[in-house]
Structures are given as structure tokens and as C-alpha cells.
Design a protein around this motif. Sequence first.
Motif, mmCIF file in Angstrom:
data_model
loop_
_atom_site.group_PDB
_atom_site.id
_atom_site.type_symbol
_atom_site.label_atom_id
_atom_site.label_comp_id
_atom_site.label_asym_id
_atom_site.label_seq_id
_atom_site.Cartn_x
_atom_site.Cartn_y
_atom_site.Cartn_z
ATOM 1 N N GLU A 60 24.982 -5.114 46.484
ATOM 2 C CA GLU A 60 23.969 -4.417 46.301
ATOM 3 C C GLU A 60 23.452 -3.627 47.270
ATOM 4 O O GLU A 60 24.395 -2.245 47.998
ATOM 5 N N MET A 61 24.047 -4.742 48.375
ATOM 6 C CA MET A 61 23.577 -3.719 49.967
ATOM 7 C C MET A 61 24.500 -3.847 50.335
ATOM 8 O O MET A 61 24.400 -2.345 51.563
ATOM 9 N N ALA A 62 25.647 -4.584 49.796
ATOM 10 C CA ALA A 62 26.943 -3.541 50.605
ATOM 11 C C ALA A 62 27.209 -1.550 50.253
ATOM 12 O O ALA A 62 27.807 -1.730 50.809
ATOM 13 N N LYS A 63 26.763 -1.755 48.773
ATOM 14 C CA LYS A 63 27.519 -1.164 48.567
ATOM 15 C C LYS A 63 26.850 0.226 48.477
ATOM 16 O O LYS A 63 26.973 1.133 49.004
ATOM 17 N N GLN A 64 25.524 0.212 49.353
ATOM 18 C CA GLN A 64 24.078 1.319 49.560
ATOM 19 C C GLN A 64 24.582 1.678 51.192
ATOM 20 O O GLN A 64 24.229 2.459 51.446
ATOM 21 N N ALA A 65 25.018 0.243 51.503
ATOM 22 C CA ALA A 65 25.492 0.721 52.985
ATOM 23 C C ALA A 65 27.117 1.460 53.692
ATOM 24 O O ALA A 65 26.864 1.167 54.367
ATOM 25 N N GLU A 66 27.524 0.929 52.690
ATOM 26 C CA GLU A 66 29.430 1.556 52.698
ATOM 27 C C GLU A 66 29.642 0.501 53.078
ATOM 28 O O GLU A 66 30.634 0.723 54.092
ATOM 29 N N LEU A 67 29.496 -1.060 53.359
ATOM 30 C CA LEU A 67 30.129 -1.652 54.101
ATOM 31 C C LEU A 67 31.013 -2.932 52.965
ATOM 32 O O LEU A 67 30.217 -2.983 52.305
ATOM 33 N N SER A 68 31.970 -3.575 53.390
ATOM 34 C CA SER A 68 32.122 -5.140 52.710
ATOM 35 C C SER A 68 31.521 -5.652 52.149
ATOM 36 O O SER A 68 30.512 -5.933 52.761
ATOM 37 N N TYR A 69 31.536 -6.235 50.814
ATOM 38 C CA TYR A 69 30.654 -7.731 51.051
ATOM 39 C C TYR A 69 31.324 -9.204 51.969
ATOM 40 O O TYR A 69 29.913 -9.292 52.511
ATOM 41 N N PRO A 70 32.369 -8.485 52.710
ATOM 42 C CA PRO A 70 32.129 -10.111 53.749
ATOM 43 C C PRO A 70 31.647 -10.057 54.511
ATOM 44 O O PRO A 70 30.867 -10.276 55.581
ATOM 45 N N THR A 71 31.470 -8.334 54.875
ATOM 46 C CA THR A 71 30.582 -7.652 56.911
ATOM 47 C C THR A 71 29.630 -7.798 56.469
ATOM 48 O O THR A 71 28.615 -8.239 57.088
#
Length: 88
Positions: A60-71
Motif C-alpha cells: 500500500e505504501m508503494a502504491k501511494q508513493a507511486e514506487l515499485s514494491y521492491p524499491t
Amino acid sequence: MKLPIICPSCDHTLNVSQMKCPDCGTNVNGDYELPVFLKLNRDEQDFILNFFLSSGSIKEMAKQAELSYPTMRNKMDDLIQKIHQLKK
């Protein structure tokens, strides 16, 4: 005003030496170490708060920050490593 956590002269972590109650004016003096969370910079504190507010979901954090899950996972791993170092 943001609480200073790093010494401007030597870059070491500051300790708290005085706190004051805004209601009754009582002062408490001593030499107290900051909790680990307060030794982190503002971005790192925000990261932890966002993790908590997203119910601990890195996805969910990755989605909100528009970053990939691995990042996002790498950011989390870096922060975990830093916290382990601060606890020593």
C-alpha cells in the motif's frame, strides 16, 4: 519548531537536558537519551508513520508513493538496518 536531534558543531546525536510542562511550568532537568524514533530524520519518521497508517502494508505504501514494491522494500530494509545501528 522542530526538535533538534543533531549537534551543529560535531554531528553527534543530542541528548535532552531539560523539559518544561506548558501547563504548570514545572521543569525537569537531567541528561536523557532520545528514543530511537526521535534519532531518525524527519523523512524516516514520516516513513514509519506512513507504514503504521497503511496498516503495515509495504504494498500500500508503494502504491501511494507511486514506487515499485521492491524499491519500497529496500527503503524499509535500509531503515531497519539504521535502527539496529542506533540501538547499539
